[in-house]
Scaffold this motif. Sequence first.
Motif, PDB file in Angstrom:
ATOM      1  N   GLY A   3      50.325  48.041 106.450  1.00 42.50           N
ATOM      2  CA  GLY A   3      49.703  49.411 105.882  1.00 42.50           C
ATOM      3  C   GLY A   3      51.239  50.010 105.684  1.00 42.50           C
ATOM      4  O   GLY A   3      51.058  50.960 104.523  1.00 42.50           O
ATOM      5  N   ARG A  55      52.901  48.876 102.394  1.00 44.22           N
ATOM      6  CA  ARG A  55      51.798  49.469 101.369  1.00 44.22           C
ATOM      7  C   ARG A  55      52.236  50.797 101.121  1.00 44.22           C
ATOM      8  O   ARG A  55      52.569  51.218  99.800  1.00 44.22           O
ATOM      9  N   ASP A  67      45.267  53.005  94.232  1.00 46.88           N
ATOM     10  CA  ASP A  67      45.576  52.030  95.260  1.00 46.88           C
ATOM     11  C   ASP A  67      45.458  52.725  96.323  1.00 46.88           C
ATOM     12  O   ASP A  67      44.656  52.074  97.442  1.00 46.88           O
ATOM     13  N   GLU A 123      42.144  51.462  99.182  1.00 50.38           N
ATOM     14  CA  GLU A 123      42.584  51.047 100.346  1.00 50.38           C
ATOM     15  C   GLU A 123      41.892  51.580 101.492  1.00 50.38           C
ATOM     16  O   GLU A 123      41.498  51.136 102.467  1.00 50.38           O
ATOM     17  N   ALA A 180      38.924  49.731 103.803  1.00 48.00           N
ATOM     18  CA  ALA A 180      39.463  49.503 105.112  1.00 48.00           C
ATOM     19  C   ALA A 180      38.274  49.072 106.059  1.00 48.00           C
ATOM     20  O   ALA A 180      38.532  48.101 106.950  1.00 48.00           O
ATOM     21  N   ARG A 199      46.315  39.729 102.373  1.00 48.60           N
ATOM     22  CA  ARG A 199      46.603  41.184 102.638  1.00 48.60           C
ATOM     23  C   ARG A 199      47.911  41.662 101.839  1.00 48.60           C
ATOM     24  O   ARG A 199      47.776  42.811 101.859  1.00 48.60           O
ATOM     25  N   PRO A 215      47.684  43.414  97.283  1.00 49.62           N
ATOM     26  CA  PRO A 215      47.775  44.815  96.635  1.00 49.62           C
ATOM     27  C   PRO A 215      49.318  45.178  96.505  1.00 49.62           C
ATOM     28  O   PRO A 215      49.480  45.790  95.579  1.00 49.62           O
TER      29      PRO A 215
END
Length: 247
Positions: free
Chosen positions: A129, A132, A153, A157, A161, A227, A230
């Motif tokens: 997290g 990202r 994005d 997300e 989530a 995961r 992205p």
Amino acid sequence: MHGISSSIGASKLVRLLGAWSPVDADAGGPDVAERMSTWFGPLDAIRLQAVHQALRAGPAGDTRRAKTSGKQVDAVAQDVQRVRAVLSKAISQDPLALANLKPADEGFGYASYQQRHLELQRQMGQMLGALRDHVRQAVSRISPQLRQLAVLDAAFEELLAEREQALLPTTASLLERRFHQLRSTYRQEQDAAGEPDDPAQWRQPGGWLHTFEQDWRQALLAELELRLEPVAGLVDALRHESGIQKA
């Protein structure tokens, strides 16, 4: 298993879990866009529409394109690789050693693997997290188009989530079935052959526990890559934009 298959798609993680807990393939099922439409409620749809309208209205603020060097792009990619390496190393650790257990101990069972599995998933969630968000910030500084990508994005997300948090922990339960399946098959074979059980052999190549631990790590590594998708997409967009600037 069906929920994961219909939601995440034919990722390596799903293929692995499907091989160990097969379900009927839904070859004629809905495509990705149709499946995604079932994931969002009315409020989610309103939020997505607002993001879409904001993006169509054009970039706000400074519309200048920043110069991006290959070193800057490589630095972001290296950040991704560092996080991947840290998490891969954590996955490679021995759950039984961390729990101070041996296969012959009275307390041995799937619980040690399940606890470690959930710990690793929490660690992945926290580290990926933050990664990202870091990559989004780096991308958004480059151009108006990449700022729009970063906004999109972030929106996805947030919207996905809750579903991710509901689905991914179920992999630990599916792996529990794999654990008991391999253990049961081993015991049946031992009984049929009239051979004594030897826990010291379980983790030797070809042993049932050795096979399970390989499968367990494969599943976690596949989840890590899922995961990371992205983030990898953002880095690819950054590389592409950098290539356009250099031309």
